[in-house]
Design a protein around this motif. Structure first.
Motif, PDB file in Angstrom:
ATOM      1  N   UNK A 189      -6.006   8.027 -11.152  1.00  0.00           N
ATOM      2  CA  UNK A 189      -7.221   8.127 -10.336  1.00  0.00           C
ATOM      3  C   UNK A 189      -7.874   6.757 -10.171  1.00  0.00           C
ATOM      4  N   UNK A 190      -7.910   5.992 -11.253  1.00  0.00           N
ATOM      5  CA  UNK A 190      -8.543   4.671 -11.154  1.00  0.00           C
ATOM      6  C   UNK A 190      -7.719   3.699 -10.307  1.00  0.00           C
ATOM      7  N   UNK A 191      -6.412   3.840 -10.325  1.00  0.00           N
ATOM      8  CA  UNK A 191      -5.576   2.981  -9.470  1.00  0.00           C
ATOM      9  C   UNK A 191      -5.773   3.306  -7.992  1.00  0.00           C
ATOM     10  N   UNK A 192      -6.119   4.543  -7.705  1.00  0.00           N
ATOM     11  CA  UNK A 192      -6.340   4.904  -6.312  1.00  0.00           C
ATOM     12  C   UNK A 192      -7.625   4.283  -5.755  1.00  0.00           C
ATOM     13  N   UNK A 193      -8.454   3.714  -6.613  1.00  0.00           N
ATOM     14  CA  UNK A 193      -9.676   3.051  -6.145  1.00  0.00           C
ATOM     15  C   UNK A 193      -9.371   1.754  -5.402  1.00  0.00           C
ATOM     16  N   UNK A 194      -8.173   1.209  -5.572  1.00  0.00           N
ATOM     17  CA  UNK A 194      -7.811  -0.012  -4.853  1.00  0.00           C
ATOM     18  C   UNK A 194      -7.386   0.260  -3.411  1.00  0.00           C
ATOM     19  N   UNK A 195      -7.070   1.496  -3.099  1.00  0.00           N
ATOM     20  CA  UNK A 195      -6.583   1.815  -1.758  1.00  0.00           C
ATOM     21  C   UNK A 195      -7.612   1.561  -0.652  1.00  0.00           C
ATOM     22  N   UNK A 196      -8.879   1.927  -0.816  1.00  0.00           N
ATOM     23  CA  UNK A 196      -9.827   1.626   0.269  1.00  0.00           C
ATOM     24  C   UNK A 196      -9.950   0.135   0.568  1.00  0.00           C
ATOM     25  N   UNK A 197      -9.836  -0.698  -0.455  1.00  0.00           N
ATOM     26  CA  UNK A 197      -9.885  -2.144  -0.224  1.00  0.00           C
ATOM     27  C   UNK A 197      -8.706  -2.613   0.619  1.00  0.00           C
ATOM     28  N   UNK A 198      -7.534  -2.048   0.353  1.00  0.00           N
ATOM     29  CA  UNK A 198      -6.352  -2.407   1.134  1.00  0.00           C
ATOM     30  C   UNK A 198      -6.508  -1.959   2.590  1.00  0.00           C
ATOM     31  N   UNK A 234       0.828  -1.203   0.000  1.00  0.00           N
ATOM     32  CA  UNK A 234       0.000   0.000   0.000  1.00  0.00           C
ATOM     33  C   UNK A 234       0.865   1.258   0.000  1.00  0.00           C
ATOM     34  N   UNK A 235       1.917   1.253   0.783  1.00  0.00           N
ATOM     35  CA  UNK A 235       2.827   2.400   0.798  1.00  0.00           C
ATOM     36  C   UNK A 235       3.476   2.635  -0.553  1.00  0.00           C
ATOM     37  N   UNK A 236       3.919   1.558  -1.196  1.00  0.00           N
ATOM     38  CA  UNK A 236       4.526   1.687  -2.523  1.00  0.00           C
ATOM     39  C   UNK A 236       3.497   2.162  -3.541  1.00  0.00           C
ATOM     40  N   UNK A 237       2.281   1.656  -3.440  1.00  0.00           N
ATOM     41  CA  UNK A 237       1.220   2.064  -4.361  1.00  0.00           C
ATOM     42  C   UNK A 237       0.875   3.541  -4.192  1.00  0.00           C
ATOM     43  N   UNK A 238       0.800   4.007  -2.957  1.00  0.00           N
ATOM     44  CA  UNK A 238       0.532   5.419  -2.705  1.00  0.00           C
ATOM     45  C   UNK A 238       1.640   6.283  -3.292  1.00  0.00           C
TER      46      UNK A 238
END
Length: 86
Positions: free
Chosen positions: A60-69, A25-29
């Motif tokens: 923006x669409x990749x940030x949609x995975x963050x709430x799931x994490x 998650x940190x790397x993705x952010x």
């Protein structure tokens, strides 16, 4: 759809899974922020560049995975907290 059943996993497995999720998650952010900043800069400095707009939409669409994490992390933390009580 596979159900995340954390009750069947050991505490060590849960801790390692939590650490892995935090790292990913940190790397993705970091990557999303970098991508969005580069694309915003590209949209601001260049005229008629469709590539920057397309990459902005991807960020923006990749940030949609963050709430799931974050939901998975909270479920694991709740399970670990429940185990410490018992």
């Amino acid at each position: 759809m596979k159900e995340n059943n954390f009750k069947n996993k050991t505490t060590v497995q849960l801790l390692s899974y939590l650490m892995m999720i935090k790292t990913i998650t940190g790397a993705l952010i970091f990557i999303i922020i970098l991508l969005l900043s580069v694309t915003i800069y590209g949209m601001a400095t260049r005229e008629g560049n469709g590539t920057s707009v397309a990459l902005f939409v991807v960020g923006i669409s990749c940030s949609a995975t963050l709430p799931l994490q974050f939901m998975n992390m909270s479920k694991i933390k709740a399970e670990l907290k429940l185990r410490k009580k018992n």
